[in-house]
Design a protein around this motif. Structure first.
Motif: not given
Length: 240
Positions: A31-35, A103-107, A134-141, A154-157
């Motif tokens: 129930r969690r994914c990365e995209l 939860h979503w990891q949004l790269e 509350d269910k998303v995290t913005i990820t990046s290198s 700033p309110d987005v993880a």
């Protein structure tokens, strides 16, 4: 307990970053994914890994050279596991509507300052509108993307994607106020893991496809692992 994230949905089991792939992930109880996200020419959030269309659709050109209306008609099955029916490039909004992930990891791939700003603001607007902040995290290198996220949303993880350790990933993650460290599994020593967790970081390791490695990293105590084979990971770690 080590959580499982499906990588680009279920990259090893269905065409990556397509609705079919994310549904396949959910079907296995993951129930969690990365995209991965790129902007279309008209500023829509498109779920595709590469900046170009060639590898997954066979078409020429870049994602940003096409409008969303056209992109959602392009079949993105090429080069993935065999799949009977066409799998169009989805918009993030469609996945948010169709897939109830916890939860979503949004790269967000590296981007110019302007594009980074546009992208993080678009993510925040969409997530807020669909009540998923509350269910998303913005990820990046990309430092540019993380800086834009820190300053503008700033309110987005946030999460740092770290593939190399030439700069201390923990320090870099902290400098952008990240809650998550998405770490290449080869960098995940017990010492680094413990240090990151002591400093309040959720450590998510990628891309973990071998059952023995899944078990080893779970034994280390990683918070989550990202895998091309969510069905396999679920079966491997399900009884722990």
């Amino acid at each position: 307990m080590t959580l499982i994230y499906g990588h680009r949905g279920a990259k090893g089991e269905a065409p990556e970053n397509t609705l079919a792939s994310f549904k396949h992930c959910l079907d296995h109880g993951v129930r969690r994914c990365e995209l991965d996200l790129h902007l279309s020419r008209d500023g829509e959030l498109m779920v595709i890994h590469d900046p170009t269309l060639k590898r997954t659709t066979g078409r020429g050109g870049k994602v940003v050279e096409h409008d969303a209306q056209a992109l959602v008609t392009y079949d993105a099955r090429k080069g993935g596991p065999g799949w009977v029916s066409p799998c169009p490039i989805p918009q993030l909004e469609e996945l948010f509507q169709e897939c109830a992930f916890d939860h979503w990891q949004l790269e967000v791939k590296s981007a110019s300052r302007t594009r980074a700003a546009t992208t993080v603001l678009a993510i925040r607007e969409l997530a807020q509108r669909m009540n998923l902040l509350d269910k998303v995290t913005i990820t990046s290198s990309s430092r540019e993307v993380l800086r834009a996220a820190l300053e503008l949303t700033p309110d987005v993880a946030r999460g740092l994607v770290a593939e190399y350790a030439w700069l201390d990933p923990i320090k870099v993650a902290q400098s952008y106020g990240c809650e998550m460290l998405a770490l290449n599994w080869t960098l995940c020593t017990p010492e680094r893991l413990l240090k990151a967790q002591r400093q309040g970081l959720h450590v998510s390791v990628w891309t973990v496809n071998e059952p023995a490695l899944m078990r080893r990293l779970a034994d280390f105590g990683v918070d989550s692992l990202i895998t091309d084979f969510p069905g396999l990971a679920s079966a491997t770690l399900g009884n722990r």
